[in-house]
Scaffold this active site. Structure first.
Site, short mmCIF file in Angstrom:
data_model
loop_
_atom_site.label_atom_id
_atom_site.label_comp_id
_atom_site.label_asym_id
_atom_site.label_seq_id
_atom_site.Cartn_x
_atom_site.Cartn_y
_atom_site.Cartn_z
N ASP A 312 0.87 -1.18 0.00
CA ASP A 312 0.00 0.00 0.00
C ASP A 312 0.91 1.22 0.00
OD1 ASP A 312 -2.21 1.85 0.47
OD2 ASP A 312 -3.34 0.14 1.18
N HIS A 346 1.26 2.17 -3.36
CA HIS A 346 0.23 2.99 -4.00
C HIS A 346 0.68 4.43 -4.13
CE1 HIS A 346 -3.23 0.02 -2.80
NE2 HIS A 346 -2.32 -0.51 -3.58
#
Length: 501
Positions: A312, A346
């Site tokens: 992430d 991300h």
């Protein structure tokens, strides 16, 4: 005319000319002050791009204010308290006894020698430095029962009573986790990760997961309703994974040198804490919600010399979710990121989406970001349920090899889970990027979307060079975007009109 009359006339004329001079001087003074105020007002509308003053001198003040905690020169080996380095014996009590002995004796270093140590939750105490020697590896149990009793913690910006974080400190001062060893959460598709409810992480149709109505959705309702913490009891049967390393309402914290792998959830999560240094840490964990470092409701945070390779965001700066964040009302501020390397993730440095209490004064310098699996370099994400203000994000000397979507993404319409619209219009303002080189910028140089009544305001790019990008900009409701010596795909960019829709 006698001499007396002459004198009176001269005095009268002198007073007249003196009055005129005074009026002229006053007019000049007022005009000067007006010009000065106008100049000041104009300067305040432009993000400072001077490297020897403004935000960078403020950053140095933050760095100088955060001191490395010091510990007494005493050591407590976990082996002396019954620990066994065989990777099989559960050493939870041995760690607890060593830490208790250390803090009872005024503090020092709890040493974990070379070897593999299986354990449940480890709780730090005042004046304790948990030190992993080279070759030491702490293997955290994947049995949820080893993270009882439940403790005060948080999940995606909402407080609750849940499984203990793997490494936890509650209202402690002067604590550290240091050394050249490994902290291994042992999370995988066979245990924690499948609780997220996605098939790529081992979840299959019919299995329970965090999005079931009595789990995360219920917690979010409690956050909105202001349910007392003692009634927000989760743990078994609710599938909300524990964070890895969480100082909760603590201060004077050092996390240095260690390598952290395979986390159940968020990895380094300072919560309502201050004066934190994360230095030389390596994070390698590609599970769901595996953010590398998430300071939340925290102040004076230094993240430096670290490597993040995550599933992430590499660094995600938080400040609470929705009504809960507004009630708590603790801004996250004074966060410094220096000399870090971001690989997969991300986003490289991200703010949000849990940022309802506001985030200000974020400084990023001398970082490297590069991976075909890195979506954005700098990302700010919020929406009208979050509200809140992001004010002051300053980035310089950034080397970006490759990103997928955008070099800079500023989004006030971020959505996940259910409907994320509300009546709390957020603000994003005062963003600076300078001395930035990008070899492959992906789809957009800048992707920014604000509200008509709350545009993204005061974005400055100075000495930025972005290559191999599909489109220079996608802008909606952006005000005062300034481009100075900025090139995209080899072309010198001009600042657009003051408001871009």
């Amino acid at each position: 005319m006698n001499s007396r009359k002459v004198f009176n006339k001269i005095e009268k004329n002198s007073r007249f000319f003196l009055r005129i001079s005074q009026i002229s001087a006053l007019a000049i003074l007022v005009l000067g002050l007006s010009c000065k105020e106008a100049k000041k007002e104009n300067e305040e509308n432009i993000v400072s791009v001077t490297t020897n003053s403004g935000p960078w001198s403020d950053m140095e003040k933050v760095v100088n204010s955060v001191k490395i905690p010091e510990f007494p020169d005493k050591t407590f080996s976990v082996l002396d308290y019954g620990a066994k380095a065989d990777g099989v014996t559960k050493n939870t009590e041995a760690f607890k006894k060593a830490i208790q002995a250390c803090t009872n004796d005024g503090g020092g270093k709890v040493v974990v020698p070379k070897g593999k140590y299986l354990t449940g939750a480890i709780h730090l105490d005042d004046n304790v430095n948990l030190h992993l020697e080279e070759g030491a590896e702490i293997l955290f149990s994947t049995d949820p029962q080893d993270y009882y009793p439940l403790v005060a913690t948080a999940y995606e910006g909402i407080e609750l009573m849940n499984y203990s974080p793997l490494l936890y400190a509650y209202k402690k001062k002067n604590i550290a986790v240091t050394g050249k060893g490994i902290l291994n959460g042992q999370a995988s598709n066979d245990n924690w990760w499948k609780w997220c409810g996605k098939d790529i992480y081992g979840w299959e149709e019919g299995m329970p997961h965090q999005k079931d109505s009595l789990n995360l959705p219920r917690l979010m309702e409690m956050g909105q309703e202001g349910t007392p913490l003692e009634e927000r009891v989760f743990g078994d049967g609710h599938y909300l994974r524990p964070t890895f390393l969480e100082p909760f309402e603590s201060e004077n914290i050092l996390i240095e040198g260690v390598k952290i792998v395979n986390a159940p959830f968020w990895i380094i999560h300072p919560f309502k804490s201050k004066n934190i240094i994360v230095d030389g840490v390596t994070v390698e964990s590609h599970g769901p919600n595996n953010d590398g470092c998430d300071p939340e409701y925290s102040k004076n945070v230094i993240i430096r010399n670290c490597t993040f390779n995550t599933g992430d965001d590499c660094i995600a700066i938080k400040a609470g979710r929705d009504a809960e964040g507004r009630r708590v009302g603790i801004k996250t501020e004074n966060v410094v990121v220096q000399n870090c390397k971001m690989i997969d993730g991300h986003g490289g440095v991200v703010i949000g989406s849990e940022m309802s209490a506001g985030v200000s004064n974020v400084y990023v310098e001398n970082c490297e970001m590069n991976s075909p699996n890195l979506d954005r370099a700098i990302r700010l994400k919020t929406n009208s349920r979050r509200g809140g203000v992001i004010d002051g994000v300053y980035v310089r000397n950034l080397e970006v090899g490759q990103v997928k979507e955008a070099v800079l993404k500023l989004n006030m319409f971020y959505a996940t889970y259910t409907n994320q619209t509300g009546e709390h219009i957020p603000e994003i303002k005062n963003i600076l990027l300078e001395n930035v080189k990008v070899k492959n910028g992906g789809y957009y140089g800048i992707l920014a979307k604000g509200y008509e009544e709350s545009p993204v305001t005061n974005v400055t790019l100075k000495n930025v060079n972005i290559e191999k990008v599909d489109e220079a900009f996608s802008l909606e409701n952006v005000s005062n975007l300034k481009l100075i010596d900025t090139y995209i795909n080899g072309s010198l960019m001009q600042s657009p009109p003051q408001s871009q829709k």
